[in-house]
Motif scaffolding. Structure first.
Motif, PDB file in Angstrom:
ATOM      1  N   LYS A  36       0.830  -1.203   0.000  1.00  0.00           N
ATOM      2  CA  LYS A  36       0.000   0.000   0.000  1.00  0.00           C
ATOM      3  C   LYS A  36       0.867   1.257   0.000  1.00  0.00           C
ATOM      4  O   LYS A  36       0.618   2.196  -0.755  1.00  0.00           O
ATOM      5  N   ARG A  39       2.507   1.578  -3.430  1.00  0.00           N
ATOM      6  CA  ARG A  39       1.540   2.045  -4.442  1.00  0.00           C
ATOM      7  C   ARG A  39       1.269   3.543  -4.297  1.00  0.00           C
ATOM      8  O   ARG A  39       1.232   4.277  -5.282  1.00  0.00           O
ATOM      9  N   ASN A  40       1.067   3.998  -3.060  1.00  0.00           N
ATOM     10  CA  ASN A  40       0.792   5.418  -2.833  1.00  0.00           C
ATOM     11  C   ASN A  40       1.959   6.290  -3.278  1.00  0.00           C
ATOM     12  O   ASN A  40       1.759   7.344  -3.897  1.00  0.00           O
ATOM     13  N   ASP A  44       1.962   8.998  -6.358  1.00  0.00           N
ATOM     14  CA  ASP A  44       2.429  10.381  -6.204  1.00  0.00           C
ATOM     15  C   ASP A  44       3.418  10.750  -7.308  1.00  0.00           C
ATOM     16  O   ASP A  44       3.339  11.828  -7.898  1.00  0.00           O
ATOM     17  N   SER A  87      -3.769   8.420 -12.023  1.00  0.00           N
ATOM     18  CA  SER A  87      -4.924   7.820 -11.357  1.00  0.00           C
ATOM     19  C   SER A  87      -6.183   8.126 -12.166  1.00  0.00           C
ATOM     20  O   SER A  87      -6.249   9.155 -12.869  1.00  0.00           O
TER      21      SER A  87
END
Length: 162
Positions: A36, A39-40, A44, A87
């Motif tokens: 997680k 991925r974040n 970014d 995204s």
């Protein structure tokens, strides 16, 4: 070119220190937590890259070109966001800001323009045209065409082949 642009954005990208990221990783007790965080962080970075591309309007132009080339495929917002490394929410927002329409509306417009062209220039059946422009369901294609042009595909063909 991209490296130079990223260098300009470096202060923004470095706003989170290595120590902060390391601290986040230390707090993880399972692989899913690490995934997680990774991925974040990647999202970014991809958003920053997309913003760099968008400074010249390149990203939305690339998306529009891709849609025009692949309109007959089953395109989704998720597919496009994966293709352009942004995204879905950011791509949707940026597209509507730049074009004043949603990606879905734009895709439908491209498909309808192509369908109209095929109706004028070919003898393909209406069902075949629907499939050729990306609609597997004849009734759905017929309904969308009528809504877009205010006439049925058959009426459109008759009006333009006289």
């Amino acid at each position: 070119k991209t490296a130079a642009q990223l260098k300009i954005q470096q202060p923004k990208l470095e706003s989170v220190s290595f120590g902060e990221i390391f601290h986040e990783f230390q707090g993880c007790f399972c692989f899913q937590s690490l995934e997680k965080i990774y991925r974040n962080r990647m999202l970014d970075l991809m958003e920053s890259y997309a913003q760099l591309c968008d400074q010249k309007g390149e990203l939305i132009e690339q998306v529009q070109r891709y849609i025009k080339k692949h309109y007959a495929e089953n395109l989704t917002l998720q597919d496009l966001s994966n293709k352009f490394y942004v995204s879905p929410s950011y791509l949707s927002y940026l597209f509507s800001q730049r074009t004043t329409m949603t990606i879905t509306t734009y895709l439908q417009q491209v498909r309808m323009e192509q369908a109209a062209c095929l109706l004028r220039q070919t003898t393909m059946s209406i069902a075949e045209i629907g499939i050729a422009v990306g609609y597997g369901n004849y009734k759905n294609f017929w309904k969308l065409f009528k809504r877009h042009f205010n006439v049925t595909p058959k009426e459109y063909r008759n009006l333009h082949n006289t």
